[in-house]
Each structure stands twice: as C-alpha cells, then as structure tokens.
Design an enzyme around this catalytic site. Sequence first.
Site, mmCIF file in Angstrom:
data_model
loop_
_atom_site.group_PDB
_atom_site.id
_atom_site.type_symbol
_atom_site.label_atom_id
_atom_site.label_comp_id
_atom_site.label_asym_id
_atom_site.label_seq_id
_atom_site.Cartn_x
_atom_site.Cartn_y
_atom_site.Cartn_z
ATOM 1 N N LYS A 6 0.919 -0.967 0.119
ATOM 2 C CA LYS A 6 0.034 0.090 0.075
ATOM 3 C C LYS A 6 0.869 1.189 0.172
ATOM 4 C CE LYS A 6 -4.486 0.371 2.048
ATOM 5 N NZ LYS A 6 -5.246 0.052 0.909
ATOM 6 N N GLY A 7 1.030 1.675 -1.035
ATOM 7 C CA GLY A 7 2.050 3.003 -1.228
ATOM 8 C C GLY A 7 1.150 4.236 -0.932
ATOM 9 N N ALA A 8 1.875 5.410 -0.941
ATOM 10 C CA ALA A 8 1.385 6.765 -0.623
ATOM 11 C C ALA A 8 0.392 7.061 -1.957
ATOM 12 C CB ALA A 8 2.517 7.818 -0.549
ATOM 13 N N GLU A 9 0.895 6.420 -3.214
ATOM 14 C CA GLU A 9 0.144 7.038 -4.418
ATOM 15 C C GLU A 9 -0.482 5.780 -4.835
ATOM 16 O OE1 GLU A 9 0.955 8.729 -8.691
ATOM 17 O OE2 GLU A 9 2.595 7.783 -7.662
ATOM 18 N N ALA A 10 -0.047 4.555 -4.832
ATOM 19 C CA ALA A 10 -0.887 3.514 -5.602
ATOM 20 C C ALA A 10 -0.805 2.353 -4.500
ATOM 21 C CB ALA A 10 -0.120 3.123 -6.722
ATOM 22 N N ASP A 11 -1.694 1.368 -4.807
ATOM 23 C CA ASP A 11 -1.560 0.063 -4.069
ATOM 24 C C ASP A 11 -1.186 -0.947 -5.370
ATOM 25 O OD1 ASP A 11 -2.570 0.966 -1.863
ATOM 26 O OD2 ASP A 11 -4.800 0.602 -2.367
ATOM 27 N N LYS A 25 -0.899 -2.372 -10.506
ATOM 28 C CA LYS A 25 -0.578 -1.122 -9.852
ATOM 29 C C LYS A 25 -1.799 -0.071 -10.130
ATOM 30 C CE LYS A 25 2.820 2.498 -9.393
ATOM 31 N NZ LYS A 25 4.210 3.153 -9.923
ATOM 32 N N ASP A 117 12.075 9.697 -9.624
ATOM 33 C CA ASP A 117 11.879 8.959 -8.367
ATOM 34 C C ASP A 117 12.948 8.039 -8.163
ATOM 35 O OD1 ASP A 117 10.759 8.460 -5.739
ATOM 36 O OD2 ASP A 117 9.132 7.414 -6.561
HETATM 37 N N1 LIG Z 1 6.672 -5.038 -12.083
HETATM 38 C C1 LIG Z 1 7.068 -5.361 -10.779
HETATM 39 N N2 LIG Z 1 7.663 -6.513 -10.507
HETATM 40 C C2 LIG Z 1 8.098 -6.835 -9.192
HETATM 41 N N3 LIG Z 1 7.704 -6.034 -8.016
HETATM 42 C C3 LIG Z 1 7.310 -4.924 -8.343
HETATM 43 C C4 LIG Z 1 6.690 -4.498 -9.788
HETATM 44 N N4 LIG Z 1 6.220 -3.114 -9.725
HETATM 45 C C5 LIG Z 1 6.131 -2.792 -8.229
HETATM 46 N N5 LIG Z 1 6.763 -3.734 -7.551
HETATM 47 C C6 LIG Z 1 7.052 -3.619 -6.212
HETATM 48 O O1 LIG Z 1 6.064 -2.670 -5.499
HETATM 49 C C7 LIG Z 1 6.912 -1.727 -5.195
HETATM 50 C C8 LIG Z 1 6.126 -0.674 -5.367
HETATM 51 O O2 LIG Z 1 5.843 -0.294 -6.733
HETATM 52 P P1 LIG Z 1 6.125 1.237 -7.410
HETATM 53 O O3 LIG Z 1 5.883 1.097 -8.722
HETATM 54 O O4 LIG Z 1 7.526 1.605 -7.033
HETATM 55 O O5 LIG Z 1 5.102 2.256 -6.597
HETATM 56 P P2 LIG Z 1 5.239 3.332 -5.396
HETATM 57 O O6 LIG Z 1 4.737 4.633 -6.302
HETATM 58 O O7 LIG Z 1 4.259 2.996 -4.344
HETATM 59 O O8 LIG Z 1 6.634 3.373 -5.143
HETATM 60 C C9 LIG Z 1 8.143 -1.577 -5.528
HETATM 61 O O9 LIG Z 1 9.206 -1.064 -4.896
HETATM 62 C C10 LIG Z 1 8.435 -3.312 -5.772
HETATM 63 O O10 LIG Z 1 8.633 -3.830 -4.575
HETATM 64 MG MG LIG Z 2 8.414 3.051 -6.086
#
Ligand SMILES: Nc1ncnc2c1ncn2[C@@H]1O[C@H](COP(=O)(O)OP(=O)(O)O)[C@@H](O)[C@H]1O
Ligand SMILES: [Mg+2]
Length: 206
Positions: A6-11, A25, A117
């Site tokens: 559960k991120g700040a911007e996306a789940d 995402k 980022d």
């Molecule tokens: N395509 C992917 N494959 C594997 N893990 C992923 C993938 N996309 C995201 N993640 C996991 O989810 C986390 C958050 O995704 P991310 O796209 O970086 O969103 P946020 O904006 O919340 O940082 C990543 O740090 C990684 O651990």
């Molecule tokens: Mg990220």
Amino acid sequence: MKLLKKGAEADLYQTKWQNSKAILKIRKIKNYRNSLLDLKIRKQRTIKECQMISFVKSFGIPTPLIYFVNLKTTSIMMQEIPGTPVHDLPESKIVELSKDIGKLVGTLHKNGVMHGDLTTSNFILFKKTVFVIDFGLSQNTIKSEDHAVDLRLIKEILNSAHAKIMLSSWENFLHGYKSIVGSAYYAKITKLVSDIESRGRYAEVV
Ligand SMILES: Nc1ncnc2c1ncn2[C@@H]1O[C@H](COP(=O)(O)OP(=O)(O)O)[C@@H](O)[C@H]1O
Ligand SMILES: [Mg+2]
C-alpha cells in the site's frame, strides 16, 4: 489477488495475467485533491509510466512488460519481475550494484529521460539484471538541471537509507554514470549537484 504494497500513491497487487505472474498497480483517489484535478493527475501519471516503461526499452533499459492499461481505474497490469528490490539486498551487494545503477541512470539521461523518483526500491535485481520501475514521475528532458535533480535524490536516498555504505556506493554510482555520459557531462552534472546542495535547501551529505 494478493496485496503486495500500500503505497502513498498506489496500491500494488500480485496477480495473474493469462497465466503469467503479474503486478497490478492501481493509483488511488486522493480525497484532499479536487476530484477533477485528481483524476487528471492519476491519468497523466498512468499514461506517463506506461509510455516511459516501453520507450526506455528501445535503448536497453530493462523494464517490466506492460500487459494492460485501464485509464478509467488508472491501473496498469505489468509483468512481475520476480527479484528483490535493491533496497532490501545486503549492503555489500548494494555497493556493487550502485555501479550498474549509475550506468542505467546515465543511459536514461543520455537519451533525454529523467526518472523523477530514484530510490533503491525502484530498482529490482533479477538474476544478474537490474530492472528499473516506477516511471510515473519521469519526464522527457535534456536539461542538465533536471538530470542533476535525479542525482541529488539518489544521493540523498543513499545517505538516509544506506548511510553505512553511502560513500562507497555513491562513488560506484558516479563511476558507472560517468562511463556512460562521458567526462565533460559528468563534470557539468556534479557541479550542478554541488550547486543544489550549497543553495542551502539541502545540506551537503558528504
Ligand atoms: N513489475 C514489478 N515486479 C515486481 N515488483 C514490483 C513491480 N512493480 C512494483 N513492484 C514492487 O512494488 C513496490 C512499489 O511499486 P512502485 O511502482 O515503485 O510504486 P510506488 O509509487 O508505491 O513506489 C516496488 O518497490 C516493488 O517492490
Ligand atoms: Mg517506487
């Protein structure tokens, strides 16, 4: 579907797309934003992320495949990279990989892309390859000031999240970066990074 983060911007969910392991995402509604503006921002970032993930492949940056995009729900279905975020690796490994990360960032900049980022959670090591993710804040820009902002951010992340290895990993990062962009551009960028730091909004970290 399993909730991964559960991120700040996306789940982020772990799921399947036609029998392949996939990541969904979903950019969440932010109630503190005006709802029309909120939808616009979520759509923009969703589009930007997909476009950039695909575009950077053309010059050799490893990124997940995009399987499906839904602009109504501002969500992206993409290939799961079944590796480990660099952030979670042992420190000695992070030091070693910093050179590869520097090369990847150098390659992005050389091709006019600012990531926007740069954290160690946005690089995933799978087998021997470092994949780059999370392009929602990326920009097409050849301005060295923008590229310097990328470097300043990753330097700050190394300093705060990986303080013990900061010096060696930053040195390796710069080595990798320089090997791609060349000495002249490297000198220009590192000067800009120092300028940003000396402006005082940031304290210099080394
Ligand atoms: N395509 C992917 N494959 C594997 N893990 C992923 C993938 N996309 C995201 N993640 C996991 O989810 C986390 C958050 O995704 P991310 O796209 O970086 O969103 P946020 O904006 O919340 O940082 C990543 O740090 C990684 O651990
Ligand atoms: Mg990220």
